[in-house]
Write an enzyme that holds these catalytic residues in place. Structure first.
Site, PDB file in Angstrom:
ATOM      1  N   GLY A   1     -18.915   9.235   1.991  1.00  0.00           N
ATOM      2  CA  GLY A   1     -17.171   8.311   1.985  1.00  0.00           C
ATOM      3  C   GLY A   1     -18.075   7.586   3.645  1.00  0.00           C
TER       4      GLY A   1
ATOM      5  CD  GLU B   1      -7.815  11.582  -1.427  1.00  0.00           C
ATOM      6  OE1 GLU B   1      -8.409  12.240  -1.196  1.00  0.00           O
ATOM      7  OE2 GLU B   1      -6.874  10.714  -0.876  1.00  0.00           O
TER       8      GLU B   1
ATOM      9  CB  CYS C   1     -12.718  18.184  -3.838  1.00  0.00           C
ATOM     10  SG  CYS C   1     -10.957  17.400  -4.790  1.00  0.00           S
TER      11      CYS C   1
ATOM     12  CD  GLU D   1      -7.438   8.709  -5.717  1.00  0.00           C
ATOM     13  OE1 GLU D   1      -8.384   8.584  -6.361  1.00  0.00           O
ATOM     14  OE2 GLU D   1      -8.042   9.999  -5.416  1.00  0.00           O
TER      15      GLU D   1
END
Length: 484
Positions: free
Chosen positions: A234, A253, A287, A465
């Site tokens: 990321g 994310e 996660c 999201e």
């Protein structure tokens, strides 16, 4: 066999296209079984897909919301009607149990159905201007070409909750799924394509992230990147997105090291079930999994014993077997990571209460006993670093205040949970836990599809999201003035 002809191909500009290479999709429950052959594209394929998405954007962005609704609704219906078939496919390539696989497909269908409705509910505002005879309008417009990069742990749900809002709000998409799980991604794209998407609106490029992801992040015709994966990846994506002239919008994310606090007044049975469900089901490959149990002194020993007894009842086996509670780890690389952290925990001085052994079954696969550590100091690596496997640690706390401090003592901030019968402590934890998602007397894993998903600190970057909140990422706001 001609593998190129047998392989599932990439979708670019409305055409199913061969790639220079083909990859085998291996079943982690039985490594002798090949789930299918899938195209392995490269940078040139990604470039072609971006060009197709850009060419399709003007017409699609100006299309009727009813058209976008109908396409998403048709795709949702097919997903729902094929949930058992596609759930079996998903479980075969990712390793989660069949009920979990079927449930994930059903969730993807619900996401598409919800976002079909959102296509008809793109709101704006009309306000009086401050000058005489002046009116203002605030409207939302499609963002442009969106690059979607998804992980392997939810191979159809996460792509669905990224792609569906992108399409609903009039964007075009280039989708790069995780290498380990191309089958679910291909099935989702095939369904959306056949539901009536115009050519180039949704493009699928399977292949290595080092090539395809690099093109998406650096290409000037890509307006935004929605990514779910590891923190290091990321951060590289973020650097690439801001380095170019276009300064892409980002939705990242990333990791989690989620705490579950157990207070002395908790219902022990509830606490044990929250811990086991949140930490070990789906092989801990979520996660939002609760990998840190922070337990106050009065209930500590009973909690550890209760979790160990509950783990003894769980069967780890082939994902498609009806009596399996937990499937295999997704691949050998992740299994090696899990085993290495179990070894690290032992060397750091934590006590391995239960599990942590590689298992043999009647099919060759990546089977691992869930591992429970106690007497874990919060400075230990197993308490600080994301493992992404069925490994959880127990740390003692004197009282609620210390437990809250330990819960927040992490670079991550995705999910946090507490088990307590105290309304005061539950309310305080909801206010002060430094996480995007907080659960009380529930497992930290799992979130309804109509609610915003995301975290704080190193866990997330950018707008949330899911649900109606997805509009903030996938649209741009325009303010327009009119004078009489």
């Amino acid at each position: 066999m001609d593998t190129a002809k047998a392989a599932h191909r990439n979708l670019i500009g409305g055409e199913w296209c061969d790639a220079a290479d083909v990859t085998q999709n291996v079943n982690p429950s039985d490594t002798r079984e090949i789930v299918g052959l899938y195209a392995r594209g490269g940078a040139a394929d990604a470039q072609h897909a971006v060009e197709a998405a850009r060419a399709a954007f003007p017409a699609w962005s100006g299309s009727s919301p009813q058209l976008r609704h109908d396409i998403l609704a048709r795709a949702a219906h097919e997903l729902q009607s094929r949930r058992e078939e596609l759930g079996r496919l998903l479980s075969s390539e990712e390793g989660k149990t069949l009920p979990e696989g079927i449930g994930e497909v059903a969730r993807a269908a619900s996401v598409l159905s919800f976002m079909a409705g959102e296509a008809l509910r793109i709101r704006g505002d009309r306000l009086p201007g401050l000058q005489p005879g002046s009116d203002t309008e605030v409207t939302r417009e499609p963002l442009g070409v969106v690059g979607v990069i998804s992980p392997w742990n939810f191979p159809i749900a996460i792509p669905a909750w990224k792609i569906a809002p992108a399409l609903a709000y009039g964007n075009t998409v280039v989708f790069k799924p995780a290498d380990l799980v191309p089958a679910s991604a291909w099935a989702l794209v095939d369904i959306l394509h056949r539901a009536g998407l115009p050519d180039g609106v949704l493009n699928l490029v399977m292949g290595p992230g080092s090539q395809i992801g690099s093109v998406l992040c650096s290409h000037p015709e890509v307006d935004a990147i929605s990514f779910t994966g590891s923190v290091p990846t990321g951060r590289r994506i973020a650097a690439d997105c801001v380095a170019g002239p276009s300064m892409k919008r980002m939705q990242l994310e990333m990791g989690g090291k989620n705490p579950l606090v157990i207070l002395d007044d908790a219902d022990l049975d509830v606490a044990v079930e929250c811990a086991v469900q949140g930490a070990f089901f789906s092989t801990g490959q979520r996660c939002t999994a609760s990998s840190r149990f922070i337990v106050t002194e009065g209930i500590h020993d009973r909690f550890v014993q209760g979790v160990a007894r509950r783990l003894e009842t769980l069967r780890i086996g082939h994902a498609l077997r009806a009596d399996s509670h937990i499937g295999p780890v997704v691949d050998r690389k992740q299994l090696d990571v899990d085993l290495s952290y179990i070894d690290i925990g032992r060397k750091e001085g934590a006590r391995l209460v239960w599990g942590g052994e590689r298992l043999e079954r009647d099919t060759p696969g990546f089977y691992l006993q869930p591992a429970l550590f106690s007497e874990v100091d919060p400075s230990m690596r197993i308490a600080r670093e994301e493992i992404f496997g069925p490994v959880a640690s127990v740390t003692r706390a004197r009282d609620f205040e210390e437990a809250l401090h330990l819960a927040n003592d992490t670079e991550f901030g995705l999910a946090a949970g507490i088990c307590t019968t105290s309304l005061r402590h539950a309310s305080q934890f909801k206010r002060q836990a430094q996480a995007g998602i907080v659960k009380v007397n529930q497992a930290t894993s799992g979130l309804d599809y109509h609610l915003p998903f995301g975290g704080r600190k190193a866990s997330s970057y950018g707008p949330r999201e899911q649900g109606q909140y997805a509009v903030d990422f996938y649209t741009v706001i325009k303010t327009a003035y009119t004078s009489a």
